[in-house]
Design an enzyme around this catalytic site. Structure first.
Site: not given
Length: 339
Positions: A36, A314, A317
C-alpha cells in the site's frame, strides 16, 4: 568548411544532451510493485476490506477523488514518478480506466495489504507479489501491442525504475499480529524466509527484462499509529521495530549481492526506516504538529482538519506531506545509483 563546422556543432550538442540526460537521470518509466505504500488503486475491484476508494481517502487528491490510494493524496509511487520527471501520477494496472497511452511511461502493480509471504496476501484477499509478476507479463504483452516494436519495448523495460515495497505487511500483520508464523519461527528465521521469497520475486522481474531496481526497506513498523495504540501512544513497540531492522539489514545485503552478481543490472536499497523515524522523532522540525495520533482513525470518525499537520494519515500510512518530506533523499539515491 561551413558544413563541417555545423556537423561538429551537432555532434557536440548531441554529446551535451547525453550528458545532461545522464546527470538528470532520464528514466523511461516507473513500475511499482508491492504493498500500500505504492498502490494507486489495484484493489478497487477486489473482494477485500483492504481498499482506499472511499472518502475520506483521497480528500487532498486532485478533485478530492478517492482513487484507491491509501492516503489523503498522492502516494510514494506517484511522487517518485513525478520527482524523476516521468509523470505526475502512476496509474494502477488493474484500473478499468487505464489508457494505453500511459503504458510506456509506467504503471503500478502494487496491492495494499500484500507481501512476500503468500499467506499475507491470502488472508486479505489481495494480489500476492508473484501474481503481480503475472500482471507484469500481461503489461509487457499490452506494451508490445501499443509500441509495435519488441526492441523498443525491451529498452523501455530495461530503463524503467523498478520500485519495490514489500515486507511491511509480512512483519506487521502476518508475523507480529497473528500466531500463524510467530509460533513457528523466530524473527531471524522468518526474515530469512522473506529474503528467500524476495529473491525469487526479484529474479522473476530480472528475467522479464527489468534492470534498474530501487528496493525499499520497511517503515519503522513499531512506530505506526496502529502499533503505538497498544501502549496508549506512549512509545513505539521495540520488538516490532527490531524485526523491521533485522529484515531491512538483510534486504540491504541482498541488494549488494545483486549488484555484485548481476553487473548488467543496477540495484539500490532505499532506507525508509531511518528516514521516516527521523521525522517521527522530530515532527516539529519538519513542519508537523504530531507523529502519534493519525489524522484519520476508526476511533475518530471525523478526520483532522489539516492532513499536513500529521506525519500519519491513518493507522499505517504516512500522509502525503510525510512522503514529500523523505522524498528528496529517495530521489537522490535513485538518481545517483540507477541513472
Amino acid at each position: 568548411m561551413e558544413n563541417t563546422a555545423i556537423k561538429v556543432l551537432v555532434v557536440l550538442f548531441s554529446i551535451w544532451i547525453s550528458c545532461v540526460q545522464a546527470q538528470t537521470g532520464r528514466f523511461s518509466a516507473v513500475l511499482a510493485f508491492g504493498d500500500s505504500i505504492l498502490d494507486t488503486g489495484n484493489n478497487n475491484l477486489l473482494m477485500t476490506v483492504s481498499r482506499g476508494n472511499f472518502l475520506p481517502y483521497g480528500r487532498d487528491f486532485p478533485h478530492r477523488i478517492p482513487t484507491g490510494r491509501f492516503g489523503n493524496g498522492r502516494v510514494l509511487s506517484d511522487l517518485v514518478a513525478g520527482g524523476l520527471g516521468v509523470k505526475d501520477l502512476l496509474p494502477a494496472f488493474r484500473s478499468p480506466f487505464l489508457k494505453s497511452s500511459e503504458l510506456a511511461t509506467g504503471v503500478c502493480f502494487a496491492s495494499g495489504g500484500s507481501g512476500l509471504d503468500k499467506f499475507t496476501a491470502s488472508i486479505q484477499g489481495v494480489i500476492w507479489v508473484q501474481d503481480q509478476v503475472n500482471d507484469f507479463q500481461r503489461y509487457i504483452e499490452k506494451l508490445n501491442q501499443q509500441v509495435g516494436d519488441p526492441a523498443k519495448v525491451k529498452e523501455i523495460i530495461a530503463n524503467a525504475v523498478i520500485l519495490v515495497s514489500a515486507g511491511n505487511n509480512d512483519l506487521a500483520i502476518t508475523y507480529f499480529s497473528t500466531p500463524k508464523r510467530q509460533t513457528r519461527y523466530t524473527v531471524q528465521a522468518y526474515t530469512d524466509m522473506l529474503i528467500g521469497w524476495k529473491t525469487t520475486f526479484m529474479n522473476s522481474l530480472y528475467d522479464l527484462g527489468a534492470r534498474k531496481f530501487a528496493i525499499l526497506g520497511t517503515l519503522p513498523l513499531g512506530c505506526l499509529p496502529g502499533a503505538r495504540q497498544i501502549t496508549g501512544n506512549l512509545i513505539c513497540l521495540p520488538n516490532v521495530n527490531y524485526g523491521a531492522r533485522v529484515y531491512n539489514e538483510k534486504v540491504a545485503n541482498l541488494v549488494n549481492q545483486y549488484s555484485q552478481r548481476l553487473p548488467n543490472g543496477k540495484f539500490v536499497y532505499i532506507d525508509m526506516y531511518n528516514s521516516l523515524l527521523e521525522v517521527i522523532n522530530n515532527p516539529s522540525q519538519y513542519g508537523f504538529t504530531t507523529a502519534k495520533p493519525c489524522c484519520c482513525s476508526v476511533m475518530t470518525p471525523i478526520p483532522c482538519l489539516r492532513s499536513g499537520s500529521h506525519v500519519f494519515w491513518d493507522f499505517a500510512h504516512p500522509s502525503e506531506k510525510a512522503y514529500k518530506t523523505v522524498l528528496p533523499k529517495i530521489l537522490s539515491t535513485i538518481q545517483s545509483n540507477l541513472a
